[in-house]
Design an enzyme around this catalytic site. Sequence first.
Site, PDB file in Angstrom:
ATOM      1  N   ARG A 150      40.608  52.705  42.812  1.00 19.16           N
ATOM      2  CA  ARG A 150      39.883  51.463  42.642  1.00 19.16           C
ATOM      3  C   ARG A 150      39.404  51.007  44.019  1.00 19.16           C
ATOM      4  O   ARG A 150      40.195  50.886  44.951  1.00 19.16           O
ATOM      5  CB  ARG A 150      40.796  50.394  42.043  1.00 19.16           C
ATOM      6  CG  ARG A 150      40.120  49.031  41.927  1.00 19.16           C
ATOM      7  CD  ARG A 150      41.153  47.931  41.824  1.00 19.16           C
ATOM      8  NE  ARG A 150      40.510  46.614  41.754  1.00 19.16           N
ATOM      9  CZ  ARG A 150      41.097  45.491  42.093  1.00 19.16           C
ATOM     10  NH1 ARG A 150      42.342  45.493  42.535  1.00 19.16           N
ATOM     11  NH2 ARG A 150      40.462  44.343  41.989  1.00 19.16           N
TER      12      ARG A 150
ATOM     13  N   HIS B  88      36.585  42.739  40.037  1.00 19.05           N
ATOM     14  CA  HIS B  88      37.467  42.962  38.884  1.00 19.05           C
ATOM     15  C   HIS B  88      36.699  43.572  37.712  1.00 19.05           C
ATOM     16  O   HIS B  88      37.100  43.443  36.559  1.00 19.05           O
ATOM     17  CB  HIS B  88      38.150  41.655  38.424  1.00 19.05           C
ATOM     18  CG  HIS B  88      39.070  41.057  39.423  1.00 19.05           C
ATOM     19  ND1 HIS B  88      39.106  39.702  39.684  1.00 19.05           N
ATOM     20  CD2 HIS B  88      39.992  41.621  40.237  1.00 19.05           C
ATOM     21  CE1 HIS B  88      40.006  39.451  40.611  1.00 19.05           C
ATOM     22  NE2 HIS B  88      40.557  40.601  40.967  1.00 19.05           N
TER      23      HIS B  88
END
Length: 398
Positions: free
Chosen positions: A94, A183
């Site tokens: 990520r 996010h």
Amino acid sequence: MNIFVVNSGSSSIKYQLFKMPSDQPICSGLVERIGLQGAAITHKVYRQGEETRLERQLDLPDHEAGLQEVARLLSDPEIGVIRDPAEIDAVGHRVVHGGESFAATTIISQAVKDKIRELFALAPLHNPSNYLGIEVAERIFGRAKQVAVFDTAFHQSMPEQAYRYAIPNALYTEQGIRAYGFHGTSHKYVAEQAAAYLQKPEAKLITIHLGNGSSMTAVEGGKSLDTSMGFGPNSGLIMGTRSGDIDPSIIFHLINQLGQDPKEVSGLLNKKSGMQGLTGYSDMRDITNALEGGSPEAELAYSLYAYRIKKYIGAYTAVLNGLDALVFTAGVGENDALIRQRVCRQLEYLGIEFDEEKNQQRSKGIREINTPASRVKILVIPTNEELEIARQCFALLE
């Protein structure tokens, strides 16, 4: 294909190992409170439907120490799930900020790493940790393909009226100053889960990701229409150590009247503000304990935190011109019943009717915390950014 997913947060590392295309992890874990007192690892191994759980408290001064400990557990003689790091085919990372350079999942090269470094200033709490995770993973899993999945990618569907700022056009066209949103992996995952649960692909949703970092997104038909974080991850909601939305005049006041330099102001707003600035604690569990002990600072912090979320619910309901469901997710959103209560009370005008008894219950899957009469569903959906990252890596490499 063995895909190991590393999700480095500002004070945590979540990880899962998948044998794709199966969605069921072989192992998973969480390293939390990195750099804080009481750092801990929870490591789980799944074999034949049985879960083996290991919990340890360790001194983990930084993310490198945490990831090294995770790698050791993966190949531990007693509870390990691989014999050798060479068994890992890909490591999915990520990465918070991709700027305008990355709008899709990308195999990591030196040029990609250099660009991630260039973007440190835009995500100072995350991109350095993400980069460090890549560097450590390259050393530990030398045979594996390293893949970056960017938080900003999901929000590329935002219309220009949502992502542009009212500043001189050249700052956008030449410098790329615009809202990117973050996010995205989490918002995408829970939005898809909610739409499937509602059996409504075109569902109008407000996804509320509440963790140490927090953000909200207006989603329609699986696409992001607007999101609370912008150019960097400091705007929008009140967070663990970040201020969220503030009047820009405060920055000028700190510099011009109080003599702070820009680096000091950045540190103040990113690392010393939010719940940390209001209470002295960045972890919601510590703030809850203070609240139960009668702390007026904790009471005010909870009120401010919930109030900001309510304001965005009103704004995004207007953007969507309707609402099918609110979706709470991430560590605070999934586990803090008091925050959900304070957010959802007195929203009946919007068709949101909250059920206190359901809110106190717990389950591992999707659950409703609205009354039967509520026009809008209130859903608690556990996020699984790691699974979403693994799926994207597999789709890229298969």
